[in-house]
Enzyme design. Structure first.
Site, PDB file in Angstrom:
ATOM      1  N   CYS A 331       0.841  -1.201   0.000  1.00 29.89           N
ATOM      2  CA  CYS A 331       0.000   0.000   0.000  1.00 29.89           C
ATOM      3  C   CYS A 331       0.881   1.259   0.000  1.00 29.89           C
ATOM      4  O   CYS A 331       1.544   1.541  -0.983  1.00 29.89           O
ATOM      5  CB  CYS A 331      -0.966  -0.030   1.178  1.00 29.89           C
ATOM      6  N   HIS A 430      -3.504  -5.630   1.234  1.00 33.23           N
ATOM      7  CA  HIS A 430      -3.277  -5.932   2.644  1.00 33.23           C
ATOM      8  C   HIS A 430      -3.682  -7.379   2.919  1.00 33.23           C
ATOM      9  O   HIS A 430      -4.592  -7.912   2.296  1.00 33.23           O
ATOM     10  CB  HIS A 430      -4.099  -5.002   3.537  1.00 33.23           C
TER      11      HIS A 430
END
Length: 486
Positions: A331, A430
């Site tokens: 991310c 994630h």
């Protein structure tokens, strides 16, 4: 015995007193008895969040409690989520959707509107379930925040529910914490506090009993349970980054931890892997020799990138890559690995552009729209077809030549990027290590040839059963109390 409370709130004398774990334990116990129970937290402040099936965002603690109750996470379980972006400001998420950033003073003025969202969610849950177990936030003794409180006694007063107060004896001063908290409450707030829970006790209970009797005499309220200190639990941590590791192997993975790290539970599976030595590196510490370096997610990517560079870590990362070391960016960490990060609309602060680490041939533009999605797909590296599951929480779009070598294929679309020499991998995904097959494939890509697979879901379930068993005396004590009168 029947559980007598349609709604029960768990508040703590301090942060990290055990509120989250206690609500999860009671959810598991009641669900095992066939009670339709649901967790609820009016307001949460955390950078560790979870994505619901409908694409909303809630605190990870409520997602864990939902699992304990046998329910899919839902945005009504945590209607207000605050994600700090600086020391004085946070992104405000209402019913799972990001609204805007506010400083502390502006949010305090906004709380009456936030309370409406809280009561809407609570109303829906209380109409659908037999029992709502509510978790407070921090401590109800914050007298400076009592005005317009929506997280603790302000909520309890609004819905007229009883409260139990939990205190952590392991940190010391448990009696002062309880007596002091009660002293800070109003008469009506003290009246709705029906008893205490002493958490994380270890030692000879007979030595504690005189203090318990004194506490009951001083307050006129019962100590409902003394719960033990449980070692080795595998439960999602929400606030502080977990530093302990259940196993320590020979394959070293280093995670530089920036100030605004988000979703640090990405590393839970690695922490439990017997062949992995996971090291979290803080400010002022040099990055040691490693087989793999992982740059984690961030709530303020450009700010954390500046901090990383000022801390001297850029040179260490470039040197690591130059000598054949593998790097994964997740991310915000993925965005940092690119050439530039542009924020033309000031999503994270002042508009501008930051020079990245230039280890991946990508550029990123931050946008106000947040991507929230649970995803499933396949790994796209190292000639593997391993399945992967996870979730995306990000604001921005990354493009470039490296994206032609994706890290994963999600729902038929390429996701993430890899460098031409296959040393660097970046992704918005994630939870990529939580799927055993993907974890093994990623570690093989990084150089660890191991057949060991860590099943995080199984470890989590076993820990939920452990805390439920430990909390059985509390449930028995609660069931023995008189039900509230209308």
């Amino acid at each position: 015995m029947k559980f007598p409370f349609p709604t029960l709130m768990v508040q703590g004398t301090t942060s990290d007193a055990g509120k989250t774990t206690l609500v999860a334990a009671l959810c598991r116990l009641l669900a095992q008895q066939g009670v339709r129970v649901v967790p609820f937290k009016p307001q949460n402040m955390a950078l560790n969040s979870a994505v619901t099936a409908d694409g909303g965002e809630i605190g990870r603690a409520q997602a864990l409690q939902a699992v304990a109750a046998g329910l899919p996470p839902h945005t009504d379980m945590n209607p207000i989520l605050l994600k700090p972006s600086s020391d004085t400001g946070a992104q405000v998420i209402i019913h799972g959707r990001a609204r805007n950033d506010m400083n502390a003073r502006d949010y305090h003025a906004y709380k009456p509107i936030a309370m409406q969202a809280v009561l809407e969610s609570y109303g829906r849950l209380s109409a659908q379930y037999e029992t709502v177990l509510v978790e407070g936030a921090g401590s109800p003794a914050e007298v400076n925040l009592r005005d317009r409180d929506i997280a603790n006694m302000g909520f309890a007063e609004a819905v007229d529910c009883p409260v139990i107060l939990v205190a952590d004896i392991d940190r010391g001063g448990v009696f002062a914490h309880i007596i002091g908290t009660l002293a800070c409450l109003s008469e009506s707030e003290r009246k709705r506090t029906i008893g205490f829970v002493i958490n994380r006790f270890r030692g000879d209970i007979s030595l504690l009993e005189p203090g318990l009797r004194w506490l009951e005499e001083q307050t006129g309220k019962p100590v409902l349970a003394v719960l033990p200190y449980l070692h080795g639990l595998f439960l999602d941590a929400e606030d502080a980054v977990e530093q302990t590791q259940t196993a320590r192997g020979a394959f070293r993975i280093v995670v530089p931890v920036p100030p605004r790290i988000s979703n640090h539970t990405d590393f839970d599976a690695l922490r439990a892997h017997p062949d992995v030595d996971l090291q979290l590196i803080g400010p002022g510490q040099p990055i040691p020799a490693a087989d793999l370096i992982i740059l984690p997610g961030s709530k303020n990517t450009r700010g954390d990138l500046d901090w990383l560079i000022a801390n001297g870590w850029r040179e260490a990362l470039i040197r690591h890559a130059r000598y054949g070391g593998k790097i994964i960016g997740i991310c915000g960490g993925y965005q940092m690995l690119g050439k530039t990060i542009a924020d033309p609309q000031g999503v994270e602060g002042l508009p501008g552009i930051s020079q990245g680490l230039a280890l991946l041939d990508i550029t990123t533009v931050l946008t106000p729209e947040k991507q929230l999605e649970q995803v499933h797909g396949m790994c796209a590296f190292a000639d593997t077809d391993a399945a992967v599951s996870g979730y995306e929480i990000h604001m921005g779009l990354s493009e470039g030549e490296a994206c032609s070598h994706p890290a994963f294929v999600i729902a038929g679309r390429p996701e993430g990027a890899r460098s031409a020499d296959d040393q660097i991998l970046g992704s918005y995904l994630h939870g990529m290590f939580d799927t055993p097959s993907a974890c093994s494939a990623l570690l093989r890509w990084a150089g660890l040839d191991s057949d060991v697979a860590v099943d995080t879901a199984r470890l989590r379930e076993a820990s939920l059963d452990r805390i439920a068993q430990a909390a059985q005396p509390l449930l028995d004590a609660l069931c023995a109390l008189d039900p509230p009168t209308a």
